[in-house]
Enzyme design. Structure first.
Site, mmCIF file in Angstrom:
data_model
loop_
_atom_site.group_PDB
_atom_site.id
_atom_site.type_symbol
_atom_site.label_atom_id
_atom_site.label_comp_id
_atom_site.label_asym_id
_atom_site.label_seq_id
_atom_site.Cartn_x
_atom_site.Cartn_y
_atom_site.Cartn_z
ATOM 1 N N ASP A 1 -42.202 32.356 37.796
ATOM 2 C CA ASP A 1 -43.225 32.842 36.874
ATOM 3 C C ASP A 1 -42.934 34.294 36.475
ATOM 4 O OD1 ASP A 1 -44.580 30.488 37.446
ATOM 5 O OD2 ASP A 1 -45.751 31.438 39.045
HETATM 6 N N1 URA Z 1 -44.450 28.808 42.786
HETATM 7 C C1 URA Z 1 -45.196 29.572 41.994
HETATM 8 O O1 URA Z 1 -46.412 29.480 42.001
HETATM 9 N N2 URA Z 1 -44.582 30.438 41.173
HETATM 10 C C2 URA Z 1 -43.258 30.604 41.131
HETATM 11 O O2 URA Z 1 -42.754 31.426 40.371
HETATM 12 C C3 URA Z 1 -42.486 29.796 41.972
HETATM 13 C C4 URA Z 1 -43.102 28.904 42.788
#
Ligand code: URA
Length: 237
Positions: free
Chosen positions: A105
């Site tokens: 993310d």
């Molecule tokens: N899980 C998440 O919530 N975000 C990420 O970036 C990777 C795994």
């Protein structure tokens, strides 16, 4: 030898096969100077000129494997129409067209693999290989043993149970708790959703390892090239 166009694009490191299909559909791929949008088109990369976004696509490309410590605020993509910071902005003088294996993310930091090896990327992403991903999450409040036990056993997220996870409480702070969680699934925002589901939203998230390949020692925004030994570590439990 004739091969499917999307396969040639993927092997050349342009994009994953799925993404390559999108590029073809969008009319961004030319064969011998003509735009090709037909999905099953077969081409001979040794004897035909293939272009994607105006760039020559070679039949073979040297495979490169990069482990990046992605900072928060960078998108896990190779192109952003809005011109926001993207992970490939952090790579210097790399002529191969690498792309991220999966994504983190925008607000997640940590280990992100980039490669032009489509086959390896698919292998890492495919759930059958069960590549463990380790995260360290700082969450709001203090989830107790019962809630963490529930997360470890699997909880229902969007109608589907999550696979069992390894959970380790690292430390408790006045308002927050830091927890290590190891999962091999890769659902969108999975770790955030899992903690949200037990009432303890994630405040900070870092991926610290793929399998036994550790991020340790890489400063935020820095990267290193991986050798075959490193690649093996990805598949170690
Ligand atoms: N899980 C998440 O919530 N975000 C990420 O970036 C990777 C795994």
């Amino acid at each position: 030898m004739q091969e499917r166009l999307q396969k040639v694009l993927a092997r050349a490191g342009i994009a994953s096969r799925r993404k390559a299909e999108e590029l073809i559909r969008e009319g961004r791929v030319k064969v011998d100077g003509k735009v090709v949008t037909e999905m099953g088109t077969r081409v001979d990369p040794e004897n035909q000129a293939i272009e994607c976004n105006g760039m020559h696509v070679s039949a073979q490309e040297k495979k490169v494997y990069i482990l990046l410590h992605k900072p928060s605020g960078f998108l896990s993509t190779v192109h952003d129409p809005q011109g926001r910071p993207i992970v490939t902005d952090l790579l210097k003088n790399i002529k191969e067209r690498v792309y991220p294996v999966g994504r983190l993310d925008l607000d997640t930091e940590g280990a992100l693999l980039l490669t032009n090896d489509g086959e390896l990327a698919q292998k890492i992403l495919h759930p059958s290989h069960e590549v463990n991903k380790t995260y360290v999450a700082k969450v709001k409040g203090w989830p107790g043993k019962n809630k963490l036990g529930a997360l470890a056993g699997g909880i229902i997220l969007e109608g589907r149970k999550t696979w069992p996870a390894d959970i380790e409480l690292l430390h408790s702070e006045p308002q927050t708790t830091t927890i290590k969680i190891v999962i091999h699934e890769g659902r969108k925002r999975q770790v955030r959703k899992m903690f949200e589901a037990i009432g303890h939203p994630v405040l900070q998230l870092q991926r610290t390892a793929y399998g036994q390949l550790q991020l340790k020692g890489l400063a935020s925004g820095k990267y290193r090239f991986l050798d075959p030994g490193d690649i093996q570590m990805i598949f170690r439990k």
